[in-house]
Design a protein around this motif. Structure first.
Motif, PDB file in Angstrom:
ATOM      1  N   GLU A 101       0.829  -1.203   0.000  1.00 56.12           N
ATOM      2  CA  GLU A 101       0.000   0.000   0.000  1.00 56.12           C
ATOM      3  C   GLU A 101       0.867   1.257   0.000  1.00 56.12           C
ATOM      4  O   GLU A 101       0.557   2.218  -0.703  1.00 56.12           O
ATOM      5  CB  GLU A 101      -0.937   0.013   1.212  1.00 56.12           C
ATOM      6  N   LYS A 102       1.959   1.264   0.759  1.00 53.52           N
ATOM      7  CA  LYS A 102       2.863   2.409   0.773  1.00 53.52           C
ATOM      8  C   LYS A 102       3.479   2.620  -0.608  1.00 53.52           C
ATOM      9  O   LYS A 102       3.592   3.755  -1.088  1.00 53.52           O
ATOM     10  CB  LYS A 102       3.964   2.204   1.813  1.00 53.52           C
ATOM     11  N   THR A 103       3.880   1.526  -1.263  1.00 52.15           N
ATOM     12  CA  THR A 103       4.466   1.625  -2.599  1.00 52.15           C
ATOM     13  C   THR A 103       3.439   2.157  -3.594  1.00 52.15           C
ATOM     14  O   THR A 103       3.748   3.022  -4.417  1.00 52.15           O
ATOM     15  CB  THR A 103       4.970   0.246  -3.058  1.00 52.15           C
ATOM     16  N   PHE A 104       2.212   1.663  -3.527  1.00 47.82           N
ATOM     17  CA  PHE A 104       1.158   2.102  -4.438  1.00 47.82           C
ATOM     18  C   PHE A 104       0.861   3.581  -4.251  1.00 47.82           C
ATOM     19  O   PHE A 104       0.750   4.335  -5.223  1.00 47.82           O
ATOM     20  CB  PHE A 104      -0.105   1.266  -4.219  1.00 47.82           C
ATOM     21  N   HIS A 105       0.749   4.027  -3.004  1.00 50.30           N
ATOM     22  CA  HIS A 105       0.463   5.440  -2.745  1.00 50.30           C
ATOM     23  C   HIS A 105       1.613   6.332  -3.222  1.00 50.30           C
ATOM     24  O   HIS A 105       1.390   7.424  -3.740  1.00 50.30           O
ATOM     25  CB  HIS A 105       0.158   5.674  -1.269  1.00 50.30           C
ATOM     26  N   GLY A 106       2.848   5.856  -3.064  1.00 54.85           N
ATOM     27  CA  GLY A 106       3.998   6.601  -3.584  1.00 54.85           C
ATOM     28  C   GLY A 106       3.962   6.693  -5.100  1.00 54.85           C
ATOM     29  O   GLY A 106       4.255   7.747  -5.679  1.00 54.85           O
ATOM     30  N   PHE A 107       3.590   5.605  -5.758  1.00 52.85           N
ATOM     31  CA  PHE A 107       3.481   5.605  -7.215  1.00 52.85           C
ATOM     32  C   PHE A 107       2.402   6.575  -7.686  1.00 52.85           C
ATOM     33  O   PHE A 107       2.609   7.337  -8.637  1.00 52.85           O
ATOM     34  CB  PHE A 107       3.183   4.188  -7.716  1.00 52.85           C
ATOM     35  N   ILE A 108       1.262   6.569  -7.016  1.00 57.38           N
ATOM     36  CA  ILE A 108       0.173   7.477  -7.377  1.00 57.38           C
ATOM     37  C   ILE A 108       0.603   8.928  -7.172  1.00 57.38           C
ATOM     38  O   ILE A 108       0.337   9.794  -8.017  1.00 57.38           O
ATOM     39  CB  ILE A 108      -1.096   7.156  -6.556  1.00 57.38           C
ATOM     40  N   ARG A 109       1.264   9.225  -6.073  1.00 60.71           N
ATOM     41  CA  ARG A 109       1.741  10.587  -5.804  1.00 60.71           C
ATOM     42  C   ARG A 109       2.735  11.030  -6.881  1.00 60.71           C
ATOM     43  O   ARG A 109       2.653  12.143  -7.405  1.00 60.71           O
ATOM     44  CB  ARG A 109       2.389  10.654  -4.424  1.00 60.71           C
ATOM     45  N   PHE A 110       3.685  10.163  -7.227  1.00 59.14           N
ATOM     46  CA  PHE A 110       4.669  10.466  -8.261  1.00 59.14           C
ATOM     47  C   PHE A 110       3.989  10.716  -9.606  1.00 59.14           C
ATOM     48  O   PHE A 110       4.323  11.673 -10.313  1.00 59.14           O
ATOM     49  CB  PHE A 110       5.666   9.305  -8.373  1.00 59.14           C
ATOM     50  N   THR A 111       3.025   9.882  -9.961  1.00 55.00           N
ATOM     51  CA  THR A 111       2.312  10.031 -11.225  1.00 55.00           C
ATOM     52  C   THR A 111       1.521  11.330 -11.256  1.00 55.00           C
ATOM     53  O   THR A 111       1.537  12.054 -12.259  1.00 55.00           O
ATOM     54  CB  THR A 111       1.371   8.834 -11.447  1.00 55.00           C
ATOM     55  N   LYS A 112       0.848  11.655 -10.156  1.00 56.24           N
ATOM     56  CA  LYS A 112       0.052  12.885 -10.092  1.00 56.24           C
ATOM     57  C   LYS A 112       0.934  14.103 -10.298  1.00 56.24           C
ATOM     58  O   LYS A 112       0.617  14.970 -11.125  1.00 56.24           O
ATOM     59  CB  LYS A 112      -0.672  12.966  -8.747  1.00 56.24           C
ATOM     60  N   TRP A 113       2.047  14.180  -9.582  1.00 57.01           N
ATOM     61  CA  TRP A 113       2.935  15.334  -9.714  1.00 57.01           C
ATOM     62  C   TRP A 113       3.606  15.369 -11.075  1.00 57.01           C
ATOM     63  O   TRP A 113       3.851  16.453 -11.631  1.00 57.01           O
ATOM     64  CB  TRP A 113       3.956  15.366  -8.590  1.00 57.01           C
ATOM     65  N   GLY A 114       3.906  14.215 -11.640  1.00 57.22           N
ATOM     66  CA  GLY A 114       4.478  14.168 -12.989  1.00 57.22           C
ATOM     67  C   GLY A 114       3.531  14.744 -14.022  1.00 57.22           C
ATOM     68  O   GLY A 114       3.934  15.529 -14.889  1.00 57.22           O
ATOM     69  N   VAL A 115       2.256  14.384 -13.921  1.00 51.87           N
ATOM     70  CA  VAL A 115       1.248  14.914 -14.851  1.00 51.87           C
ATOM     71  C   VAL A 115       1.086  16.420 -14.660  1.00 51.87           C
ATOM     72  O   VAL A 115       1.007  17.175 -15.642  1.00 51.87           O
ATOM     73  CB  VAL A 115      -0.096  14.176 -14.663  1.00 51.87           C
ATOM     74  N   ILE A 116       1.051  16.881 -13.423  1.00 51.84           N
ATOM     75  CA  ILE A 116       0.913  18.317 -13.153  1.00 51.84           C
ATOM     76  C   ILE A 116       2.094  19.091 -13.749  1.00 51.84           C
ATOM     77  O   ILE A 116       1.908  20.144 -14.374  1.00 51.84           O
ATOM     78  CB  ILE A 116       0.783  18.562 -11.634  1.00 51.84           C
ATOM     79  N   ILE A 117       3.303  18.570 -13.588  1.00 53.31           N
ATOM     80  CA  ILE A 117       4.481  19.238 -14.127  1.00 53.31           C
ATOM     81  C   ILE A 117       4.447  19.269 -15.653  1.00 53.31           C
ATOM     82  O   ILE A 117       4.741  20.299 -16.279  1.00 53.31           O
ATOM     83  CB  ILE A 117       5.770  18.575 -13.594  1.00 53.31           C
TER      84      ILE A 117
END
Length: 44
Positions: free
Chosen positions: A15-31
């Protein structure tokens, strides 16, 4: 071989890995969207 019993596995690390992946993806898309908007405005 042991039988699998649904709901007994500790998935805290997954779950920690999944949430980190989602956070990384979200910020990547925003950038990426921010860079595209900047390029569109700077090219006008």
């Amino acid at each position: 071989m042991a039988e699998h019993k649904h709901g007994e596995m500790d998935i805290q690390e997954q779950e920690k890995t999944f949430h980190g992946f989602i956070r990384f993806t979200k910020w990547g898309v925003i950038i990426v969207i921010g860079v595209l908007i900047f390029l569109a405005l700077a090219n006008a």
